[in-house]
Scaffold this motif. Sequence first.
Motif, PDB file in Angstrom:
ATOM      1  N   UNK A 379      -3.716  -5.934  13.725  1.00  0.00           N
ATOM      2  CA  UNK A 379      -3.396  -7.108  12.909  1.00  0.00           C
ATOM      3  C   UNK A 379      -3.007  -8.288  13.791  1.00  0.00           C
ATOM      4  N   UNK A 380      -2.274  -7.974  14.892  1.00  0.00           N
ATOM      5  CA  UNK A 380      -1.899  -9.071  15.791  1.00  0.00           C
ATOM      6  C   UNK A 380      -3.118  -9.657  16.502  1.00  0.00           C
ATOM      7  N   UNK A 384      -2.758 -14.019  13.888  1.00  0.00           N
ATOM      8  CA  UNK A 384      -1.514 -14.345  14.556  1.00  0.00           C
ATOM      9  C   UNK A 384      -0.468 -14.841  13.581  1.00  0.00           C
ATOM     10  N   UNK A 385      -0.792 -14.793  12.324  1.00  0.00           N
ATOM     11  CA  UNK A 385       0.174 -15.289  11.345  1.00  0.00           C
ATOM     12  C   UNK A 385       1.299 -14.286  11.155  1.00  0.00           C
ATOM     13  N   UNK A 386       2.488 -14.726  11.287  1.00  0.00           N
ATOM     14  CA  UNK A 386       3.670 -13.848  11.180  1.00  0.00           C
ATOM     15  C   UNK A 386       3.855 -13.295   9.763  1.00  0.00           C
ATOM     16  N   UNK A 387       3.486 -14.061   8.759  1.00  0.00           N
ATOM     17  CA  UNK A 387       3.660 -13.617   7.371  1.00  0.00           C
ATOM     18  C   UNK A 387       2.761 -12.421   7.074  1.00  0.00           C
ATOM     19  N   UNK A 389       1.633 -10.252   9.212  1.00  0.00           N
ATOM     20  CA  UNK A 389       2.168  -9.069   9.923  1.00  0.00           C
ATOM     21  C   UNK A 389       3.322  -8.433   9.162  1.00  0.00           C
ATOM     22  N   UNK A 390       4.201  -9.250   8.579  1.00  0.00           N
ATOM     23  CA  UNK A 390       5.325  -8.694   7.811  1.00  0.00           C
ATOM     24  C   UNK A 390       4.821  -7.926   6.582  1.00  0.00           C
ATOM     25  N   UNK A 391       3.766  -8.446   5.945  1.00  0.00           N
ATOM     26  CA  UNK A 391       3.225  -7.742   4.768  1.00  0.00           C
ATOM     27  C   UNK A 391       2.640  -6.381   5.147  1.00  0.00           C
ATOM     28  N   UNK A 392       1.935  -6.359   6.282  1.00  0.00           N
ATOM     29  CA  UNK A 392       1.352  -5.086   6.724  1.00  0.00           C
ATOM     30  C   UNK A 392       2.448  -4.088   7.092  1.00  0.00           C
ATOM     31  N   UNK A 393       3.497  -4.554   7.748  1.00  0.00           N
ATOM     32  CA  UNK A 393       4.623  -3.662   8.074  1.00  0.00           C
ATOM     33  C   UNK A 393       5.300  -3.138   6.804  1.00  0.00           C
ATOM     34  N   UNK A 394       5.367  -3.993   5.802  1.00  0.00           N
ATOM     35  CA  UNK A 394       6.000  -3.564   4.536  1.00  0.00           C
ATOM     36  C   UNK A 394       5.176  -2.466   3.857  1.00  0.00           C
ATOM     37  N   UNK A 395       3.840  -2.639   3.885  1.00  0.00           N
ATOM     38  CA  UNK A 395       2.978  -1.624   3.282  1.00  0.00           C
ATOM     39  C   UNK A 395       3.099  -0.303   4.027  1.00  0.00           C
ATOM     40  N   UNK A 396       3.104  -0.346   5.351  1.00  0.00           N
ATOM     41  CA  UNK A 396       3.244   0.878   6.136  1.00  0.00           C
ATOM     42  C   UNK A 396       4.591   1.542   5.900  1.00  0.00           C
ATOM     43  N   UNK A 397       5.627   0.753   5.745  1.00  0.00           N
ATOM     44  CA  UNK A 397       6.963   1.314   5.487  1.00  0.00           C
ATOM     45  C   UNK A 397       7.020   2.009   4.127  1.00  0.00           C
ATOM     46  N   UNK A 398       6.396   1.378   3.124  1.00  0.00           N
ATOM     47  CA  UNK A 398       6.374   2.009   1.795  1.00  0.00           C
ATOM     48  C   UNK A 398       5.604   3.330   1.829  1.00  0.00           C
TER      49      UNK A 398
END
Length: 443
Positions: A379-380, A384-387, A389-398
């Motif tokens: 994703x990086x 390069x958009x930080x927003x 990346x945060x959404x992808x991390x949230x999905x992986x965490x769920x």
Amino acid sequence: AAIKGEHLEQGFLSLGAHGRYAQKLLTDLFANYTNALRPVEDTDHIINVTLQITLSQIIDMDERNQILTTYLWIRQVWTDAYLTWKKEDYDGLDTIRIPSSYVWRPDIVLYNNADDQFASSMETNVVIRNDGQIMWDQPAITKSSCSVDVSFFPFDAQQCRLTFGSWTHNGNQMDLVNALDSADLADFVANVEWEVLGMPAKKNVILYGCCSDPYPDITYTLHLKRRASFYIFNLLIPCMMISFLAPLGFYLPADSGEKVSLGVTVLLALTVFQLLVAESMPPSENVPLIGKYYIATMTMITASTALTIFIMNIHHCGPEARPVPEWARRFILHYLARICFVYEVGENCFTGIPKKRAPRKGSLGGAEARVRREVVVRAQCVCQHQALCRNIEYIASCYHDQRSTQRRTGEWRKVAKVMDRLFMWLFFIMVFLMSLLIMGKAV
């Protein structure tokens, strides 16, 4: 033919003469006779009455009311000093049979009589010999009180006593003598429920509180043993079959929704059998053996139903459930699971339970962590958009949290399954031991 007719004519003439002498004897004997007084020449003399009992049939044993109904033949023999004659004076007539109401009779009654009418005997004739001996055979249906001990029902044995004695004459006026050491059982009709082991007789001389004179009596003790085949096939075996259904409630899947209903149905079935036994037993403190078996089985089924509810609560614990404690994981999931033969899909008794490392705190751990890192790197690289990346991390965490919840729920379900198997074998052993104990009484 002429000779035969002559003999018949002589026979009829002898019978007619014999009958005339019997009539004359009856008239002579009872000319000045009274049946109201003891037939003794001296009032200080004791009249001896010989008593003999023949048990013909056991009609009924009412355990609830504690009443024994029997059919007896009662023989009483005594000597009447005023009813003697010389048989030579009456053409050799040595015996006559007349109604018993004509002569004096001993007032021997059944002391423990439980009949409300007191009219269970038959008025029969007496046989009088020329020496004054009178023999009175009397059939009687007696109802006697019997102390019934049902502690070992249906494998019990009872002892019922029948006490005979004079109601008004004391031992100084009339004495009782045993004709035999026990009752006569030669003509006994076998009973379908009770087996007669014996009926010994014993003479007792008792001083009652009302009187200072001794009163003799003869007590016959009837030893009975119950034939338990009927109760084994109609009360015990059905109960055992129903009892073996109770542990199978632990084997039912928790998602079937029939685990509790099976236990309640078995409990109601045993309650019906318990009521059947209670209706025929006396309301005493002695609980019958079969009643104890029913109570123990019902208690076991009640405990199994309560444990089933507890185990179902463990099985259906939601996502908010805490992780399985370490001691439960070691003792239940590792040790008891092998004993109860509970394995995961793909496991068997040789491969053991794979050890799972608990994820470290703050790390993703395992395949999920690697997938997450690869997704984040890609994703990086792509964006390069930080927003984003945060959404992808949230999905992986769920996704990680969901897998952790499923794993935690699966462990609790396995704990419930192991407990089901453990209690199933324990209750099977308990039912088998109780059944073995109750059937051991029949041997």
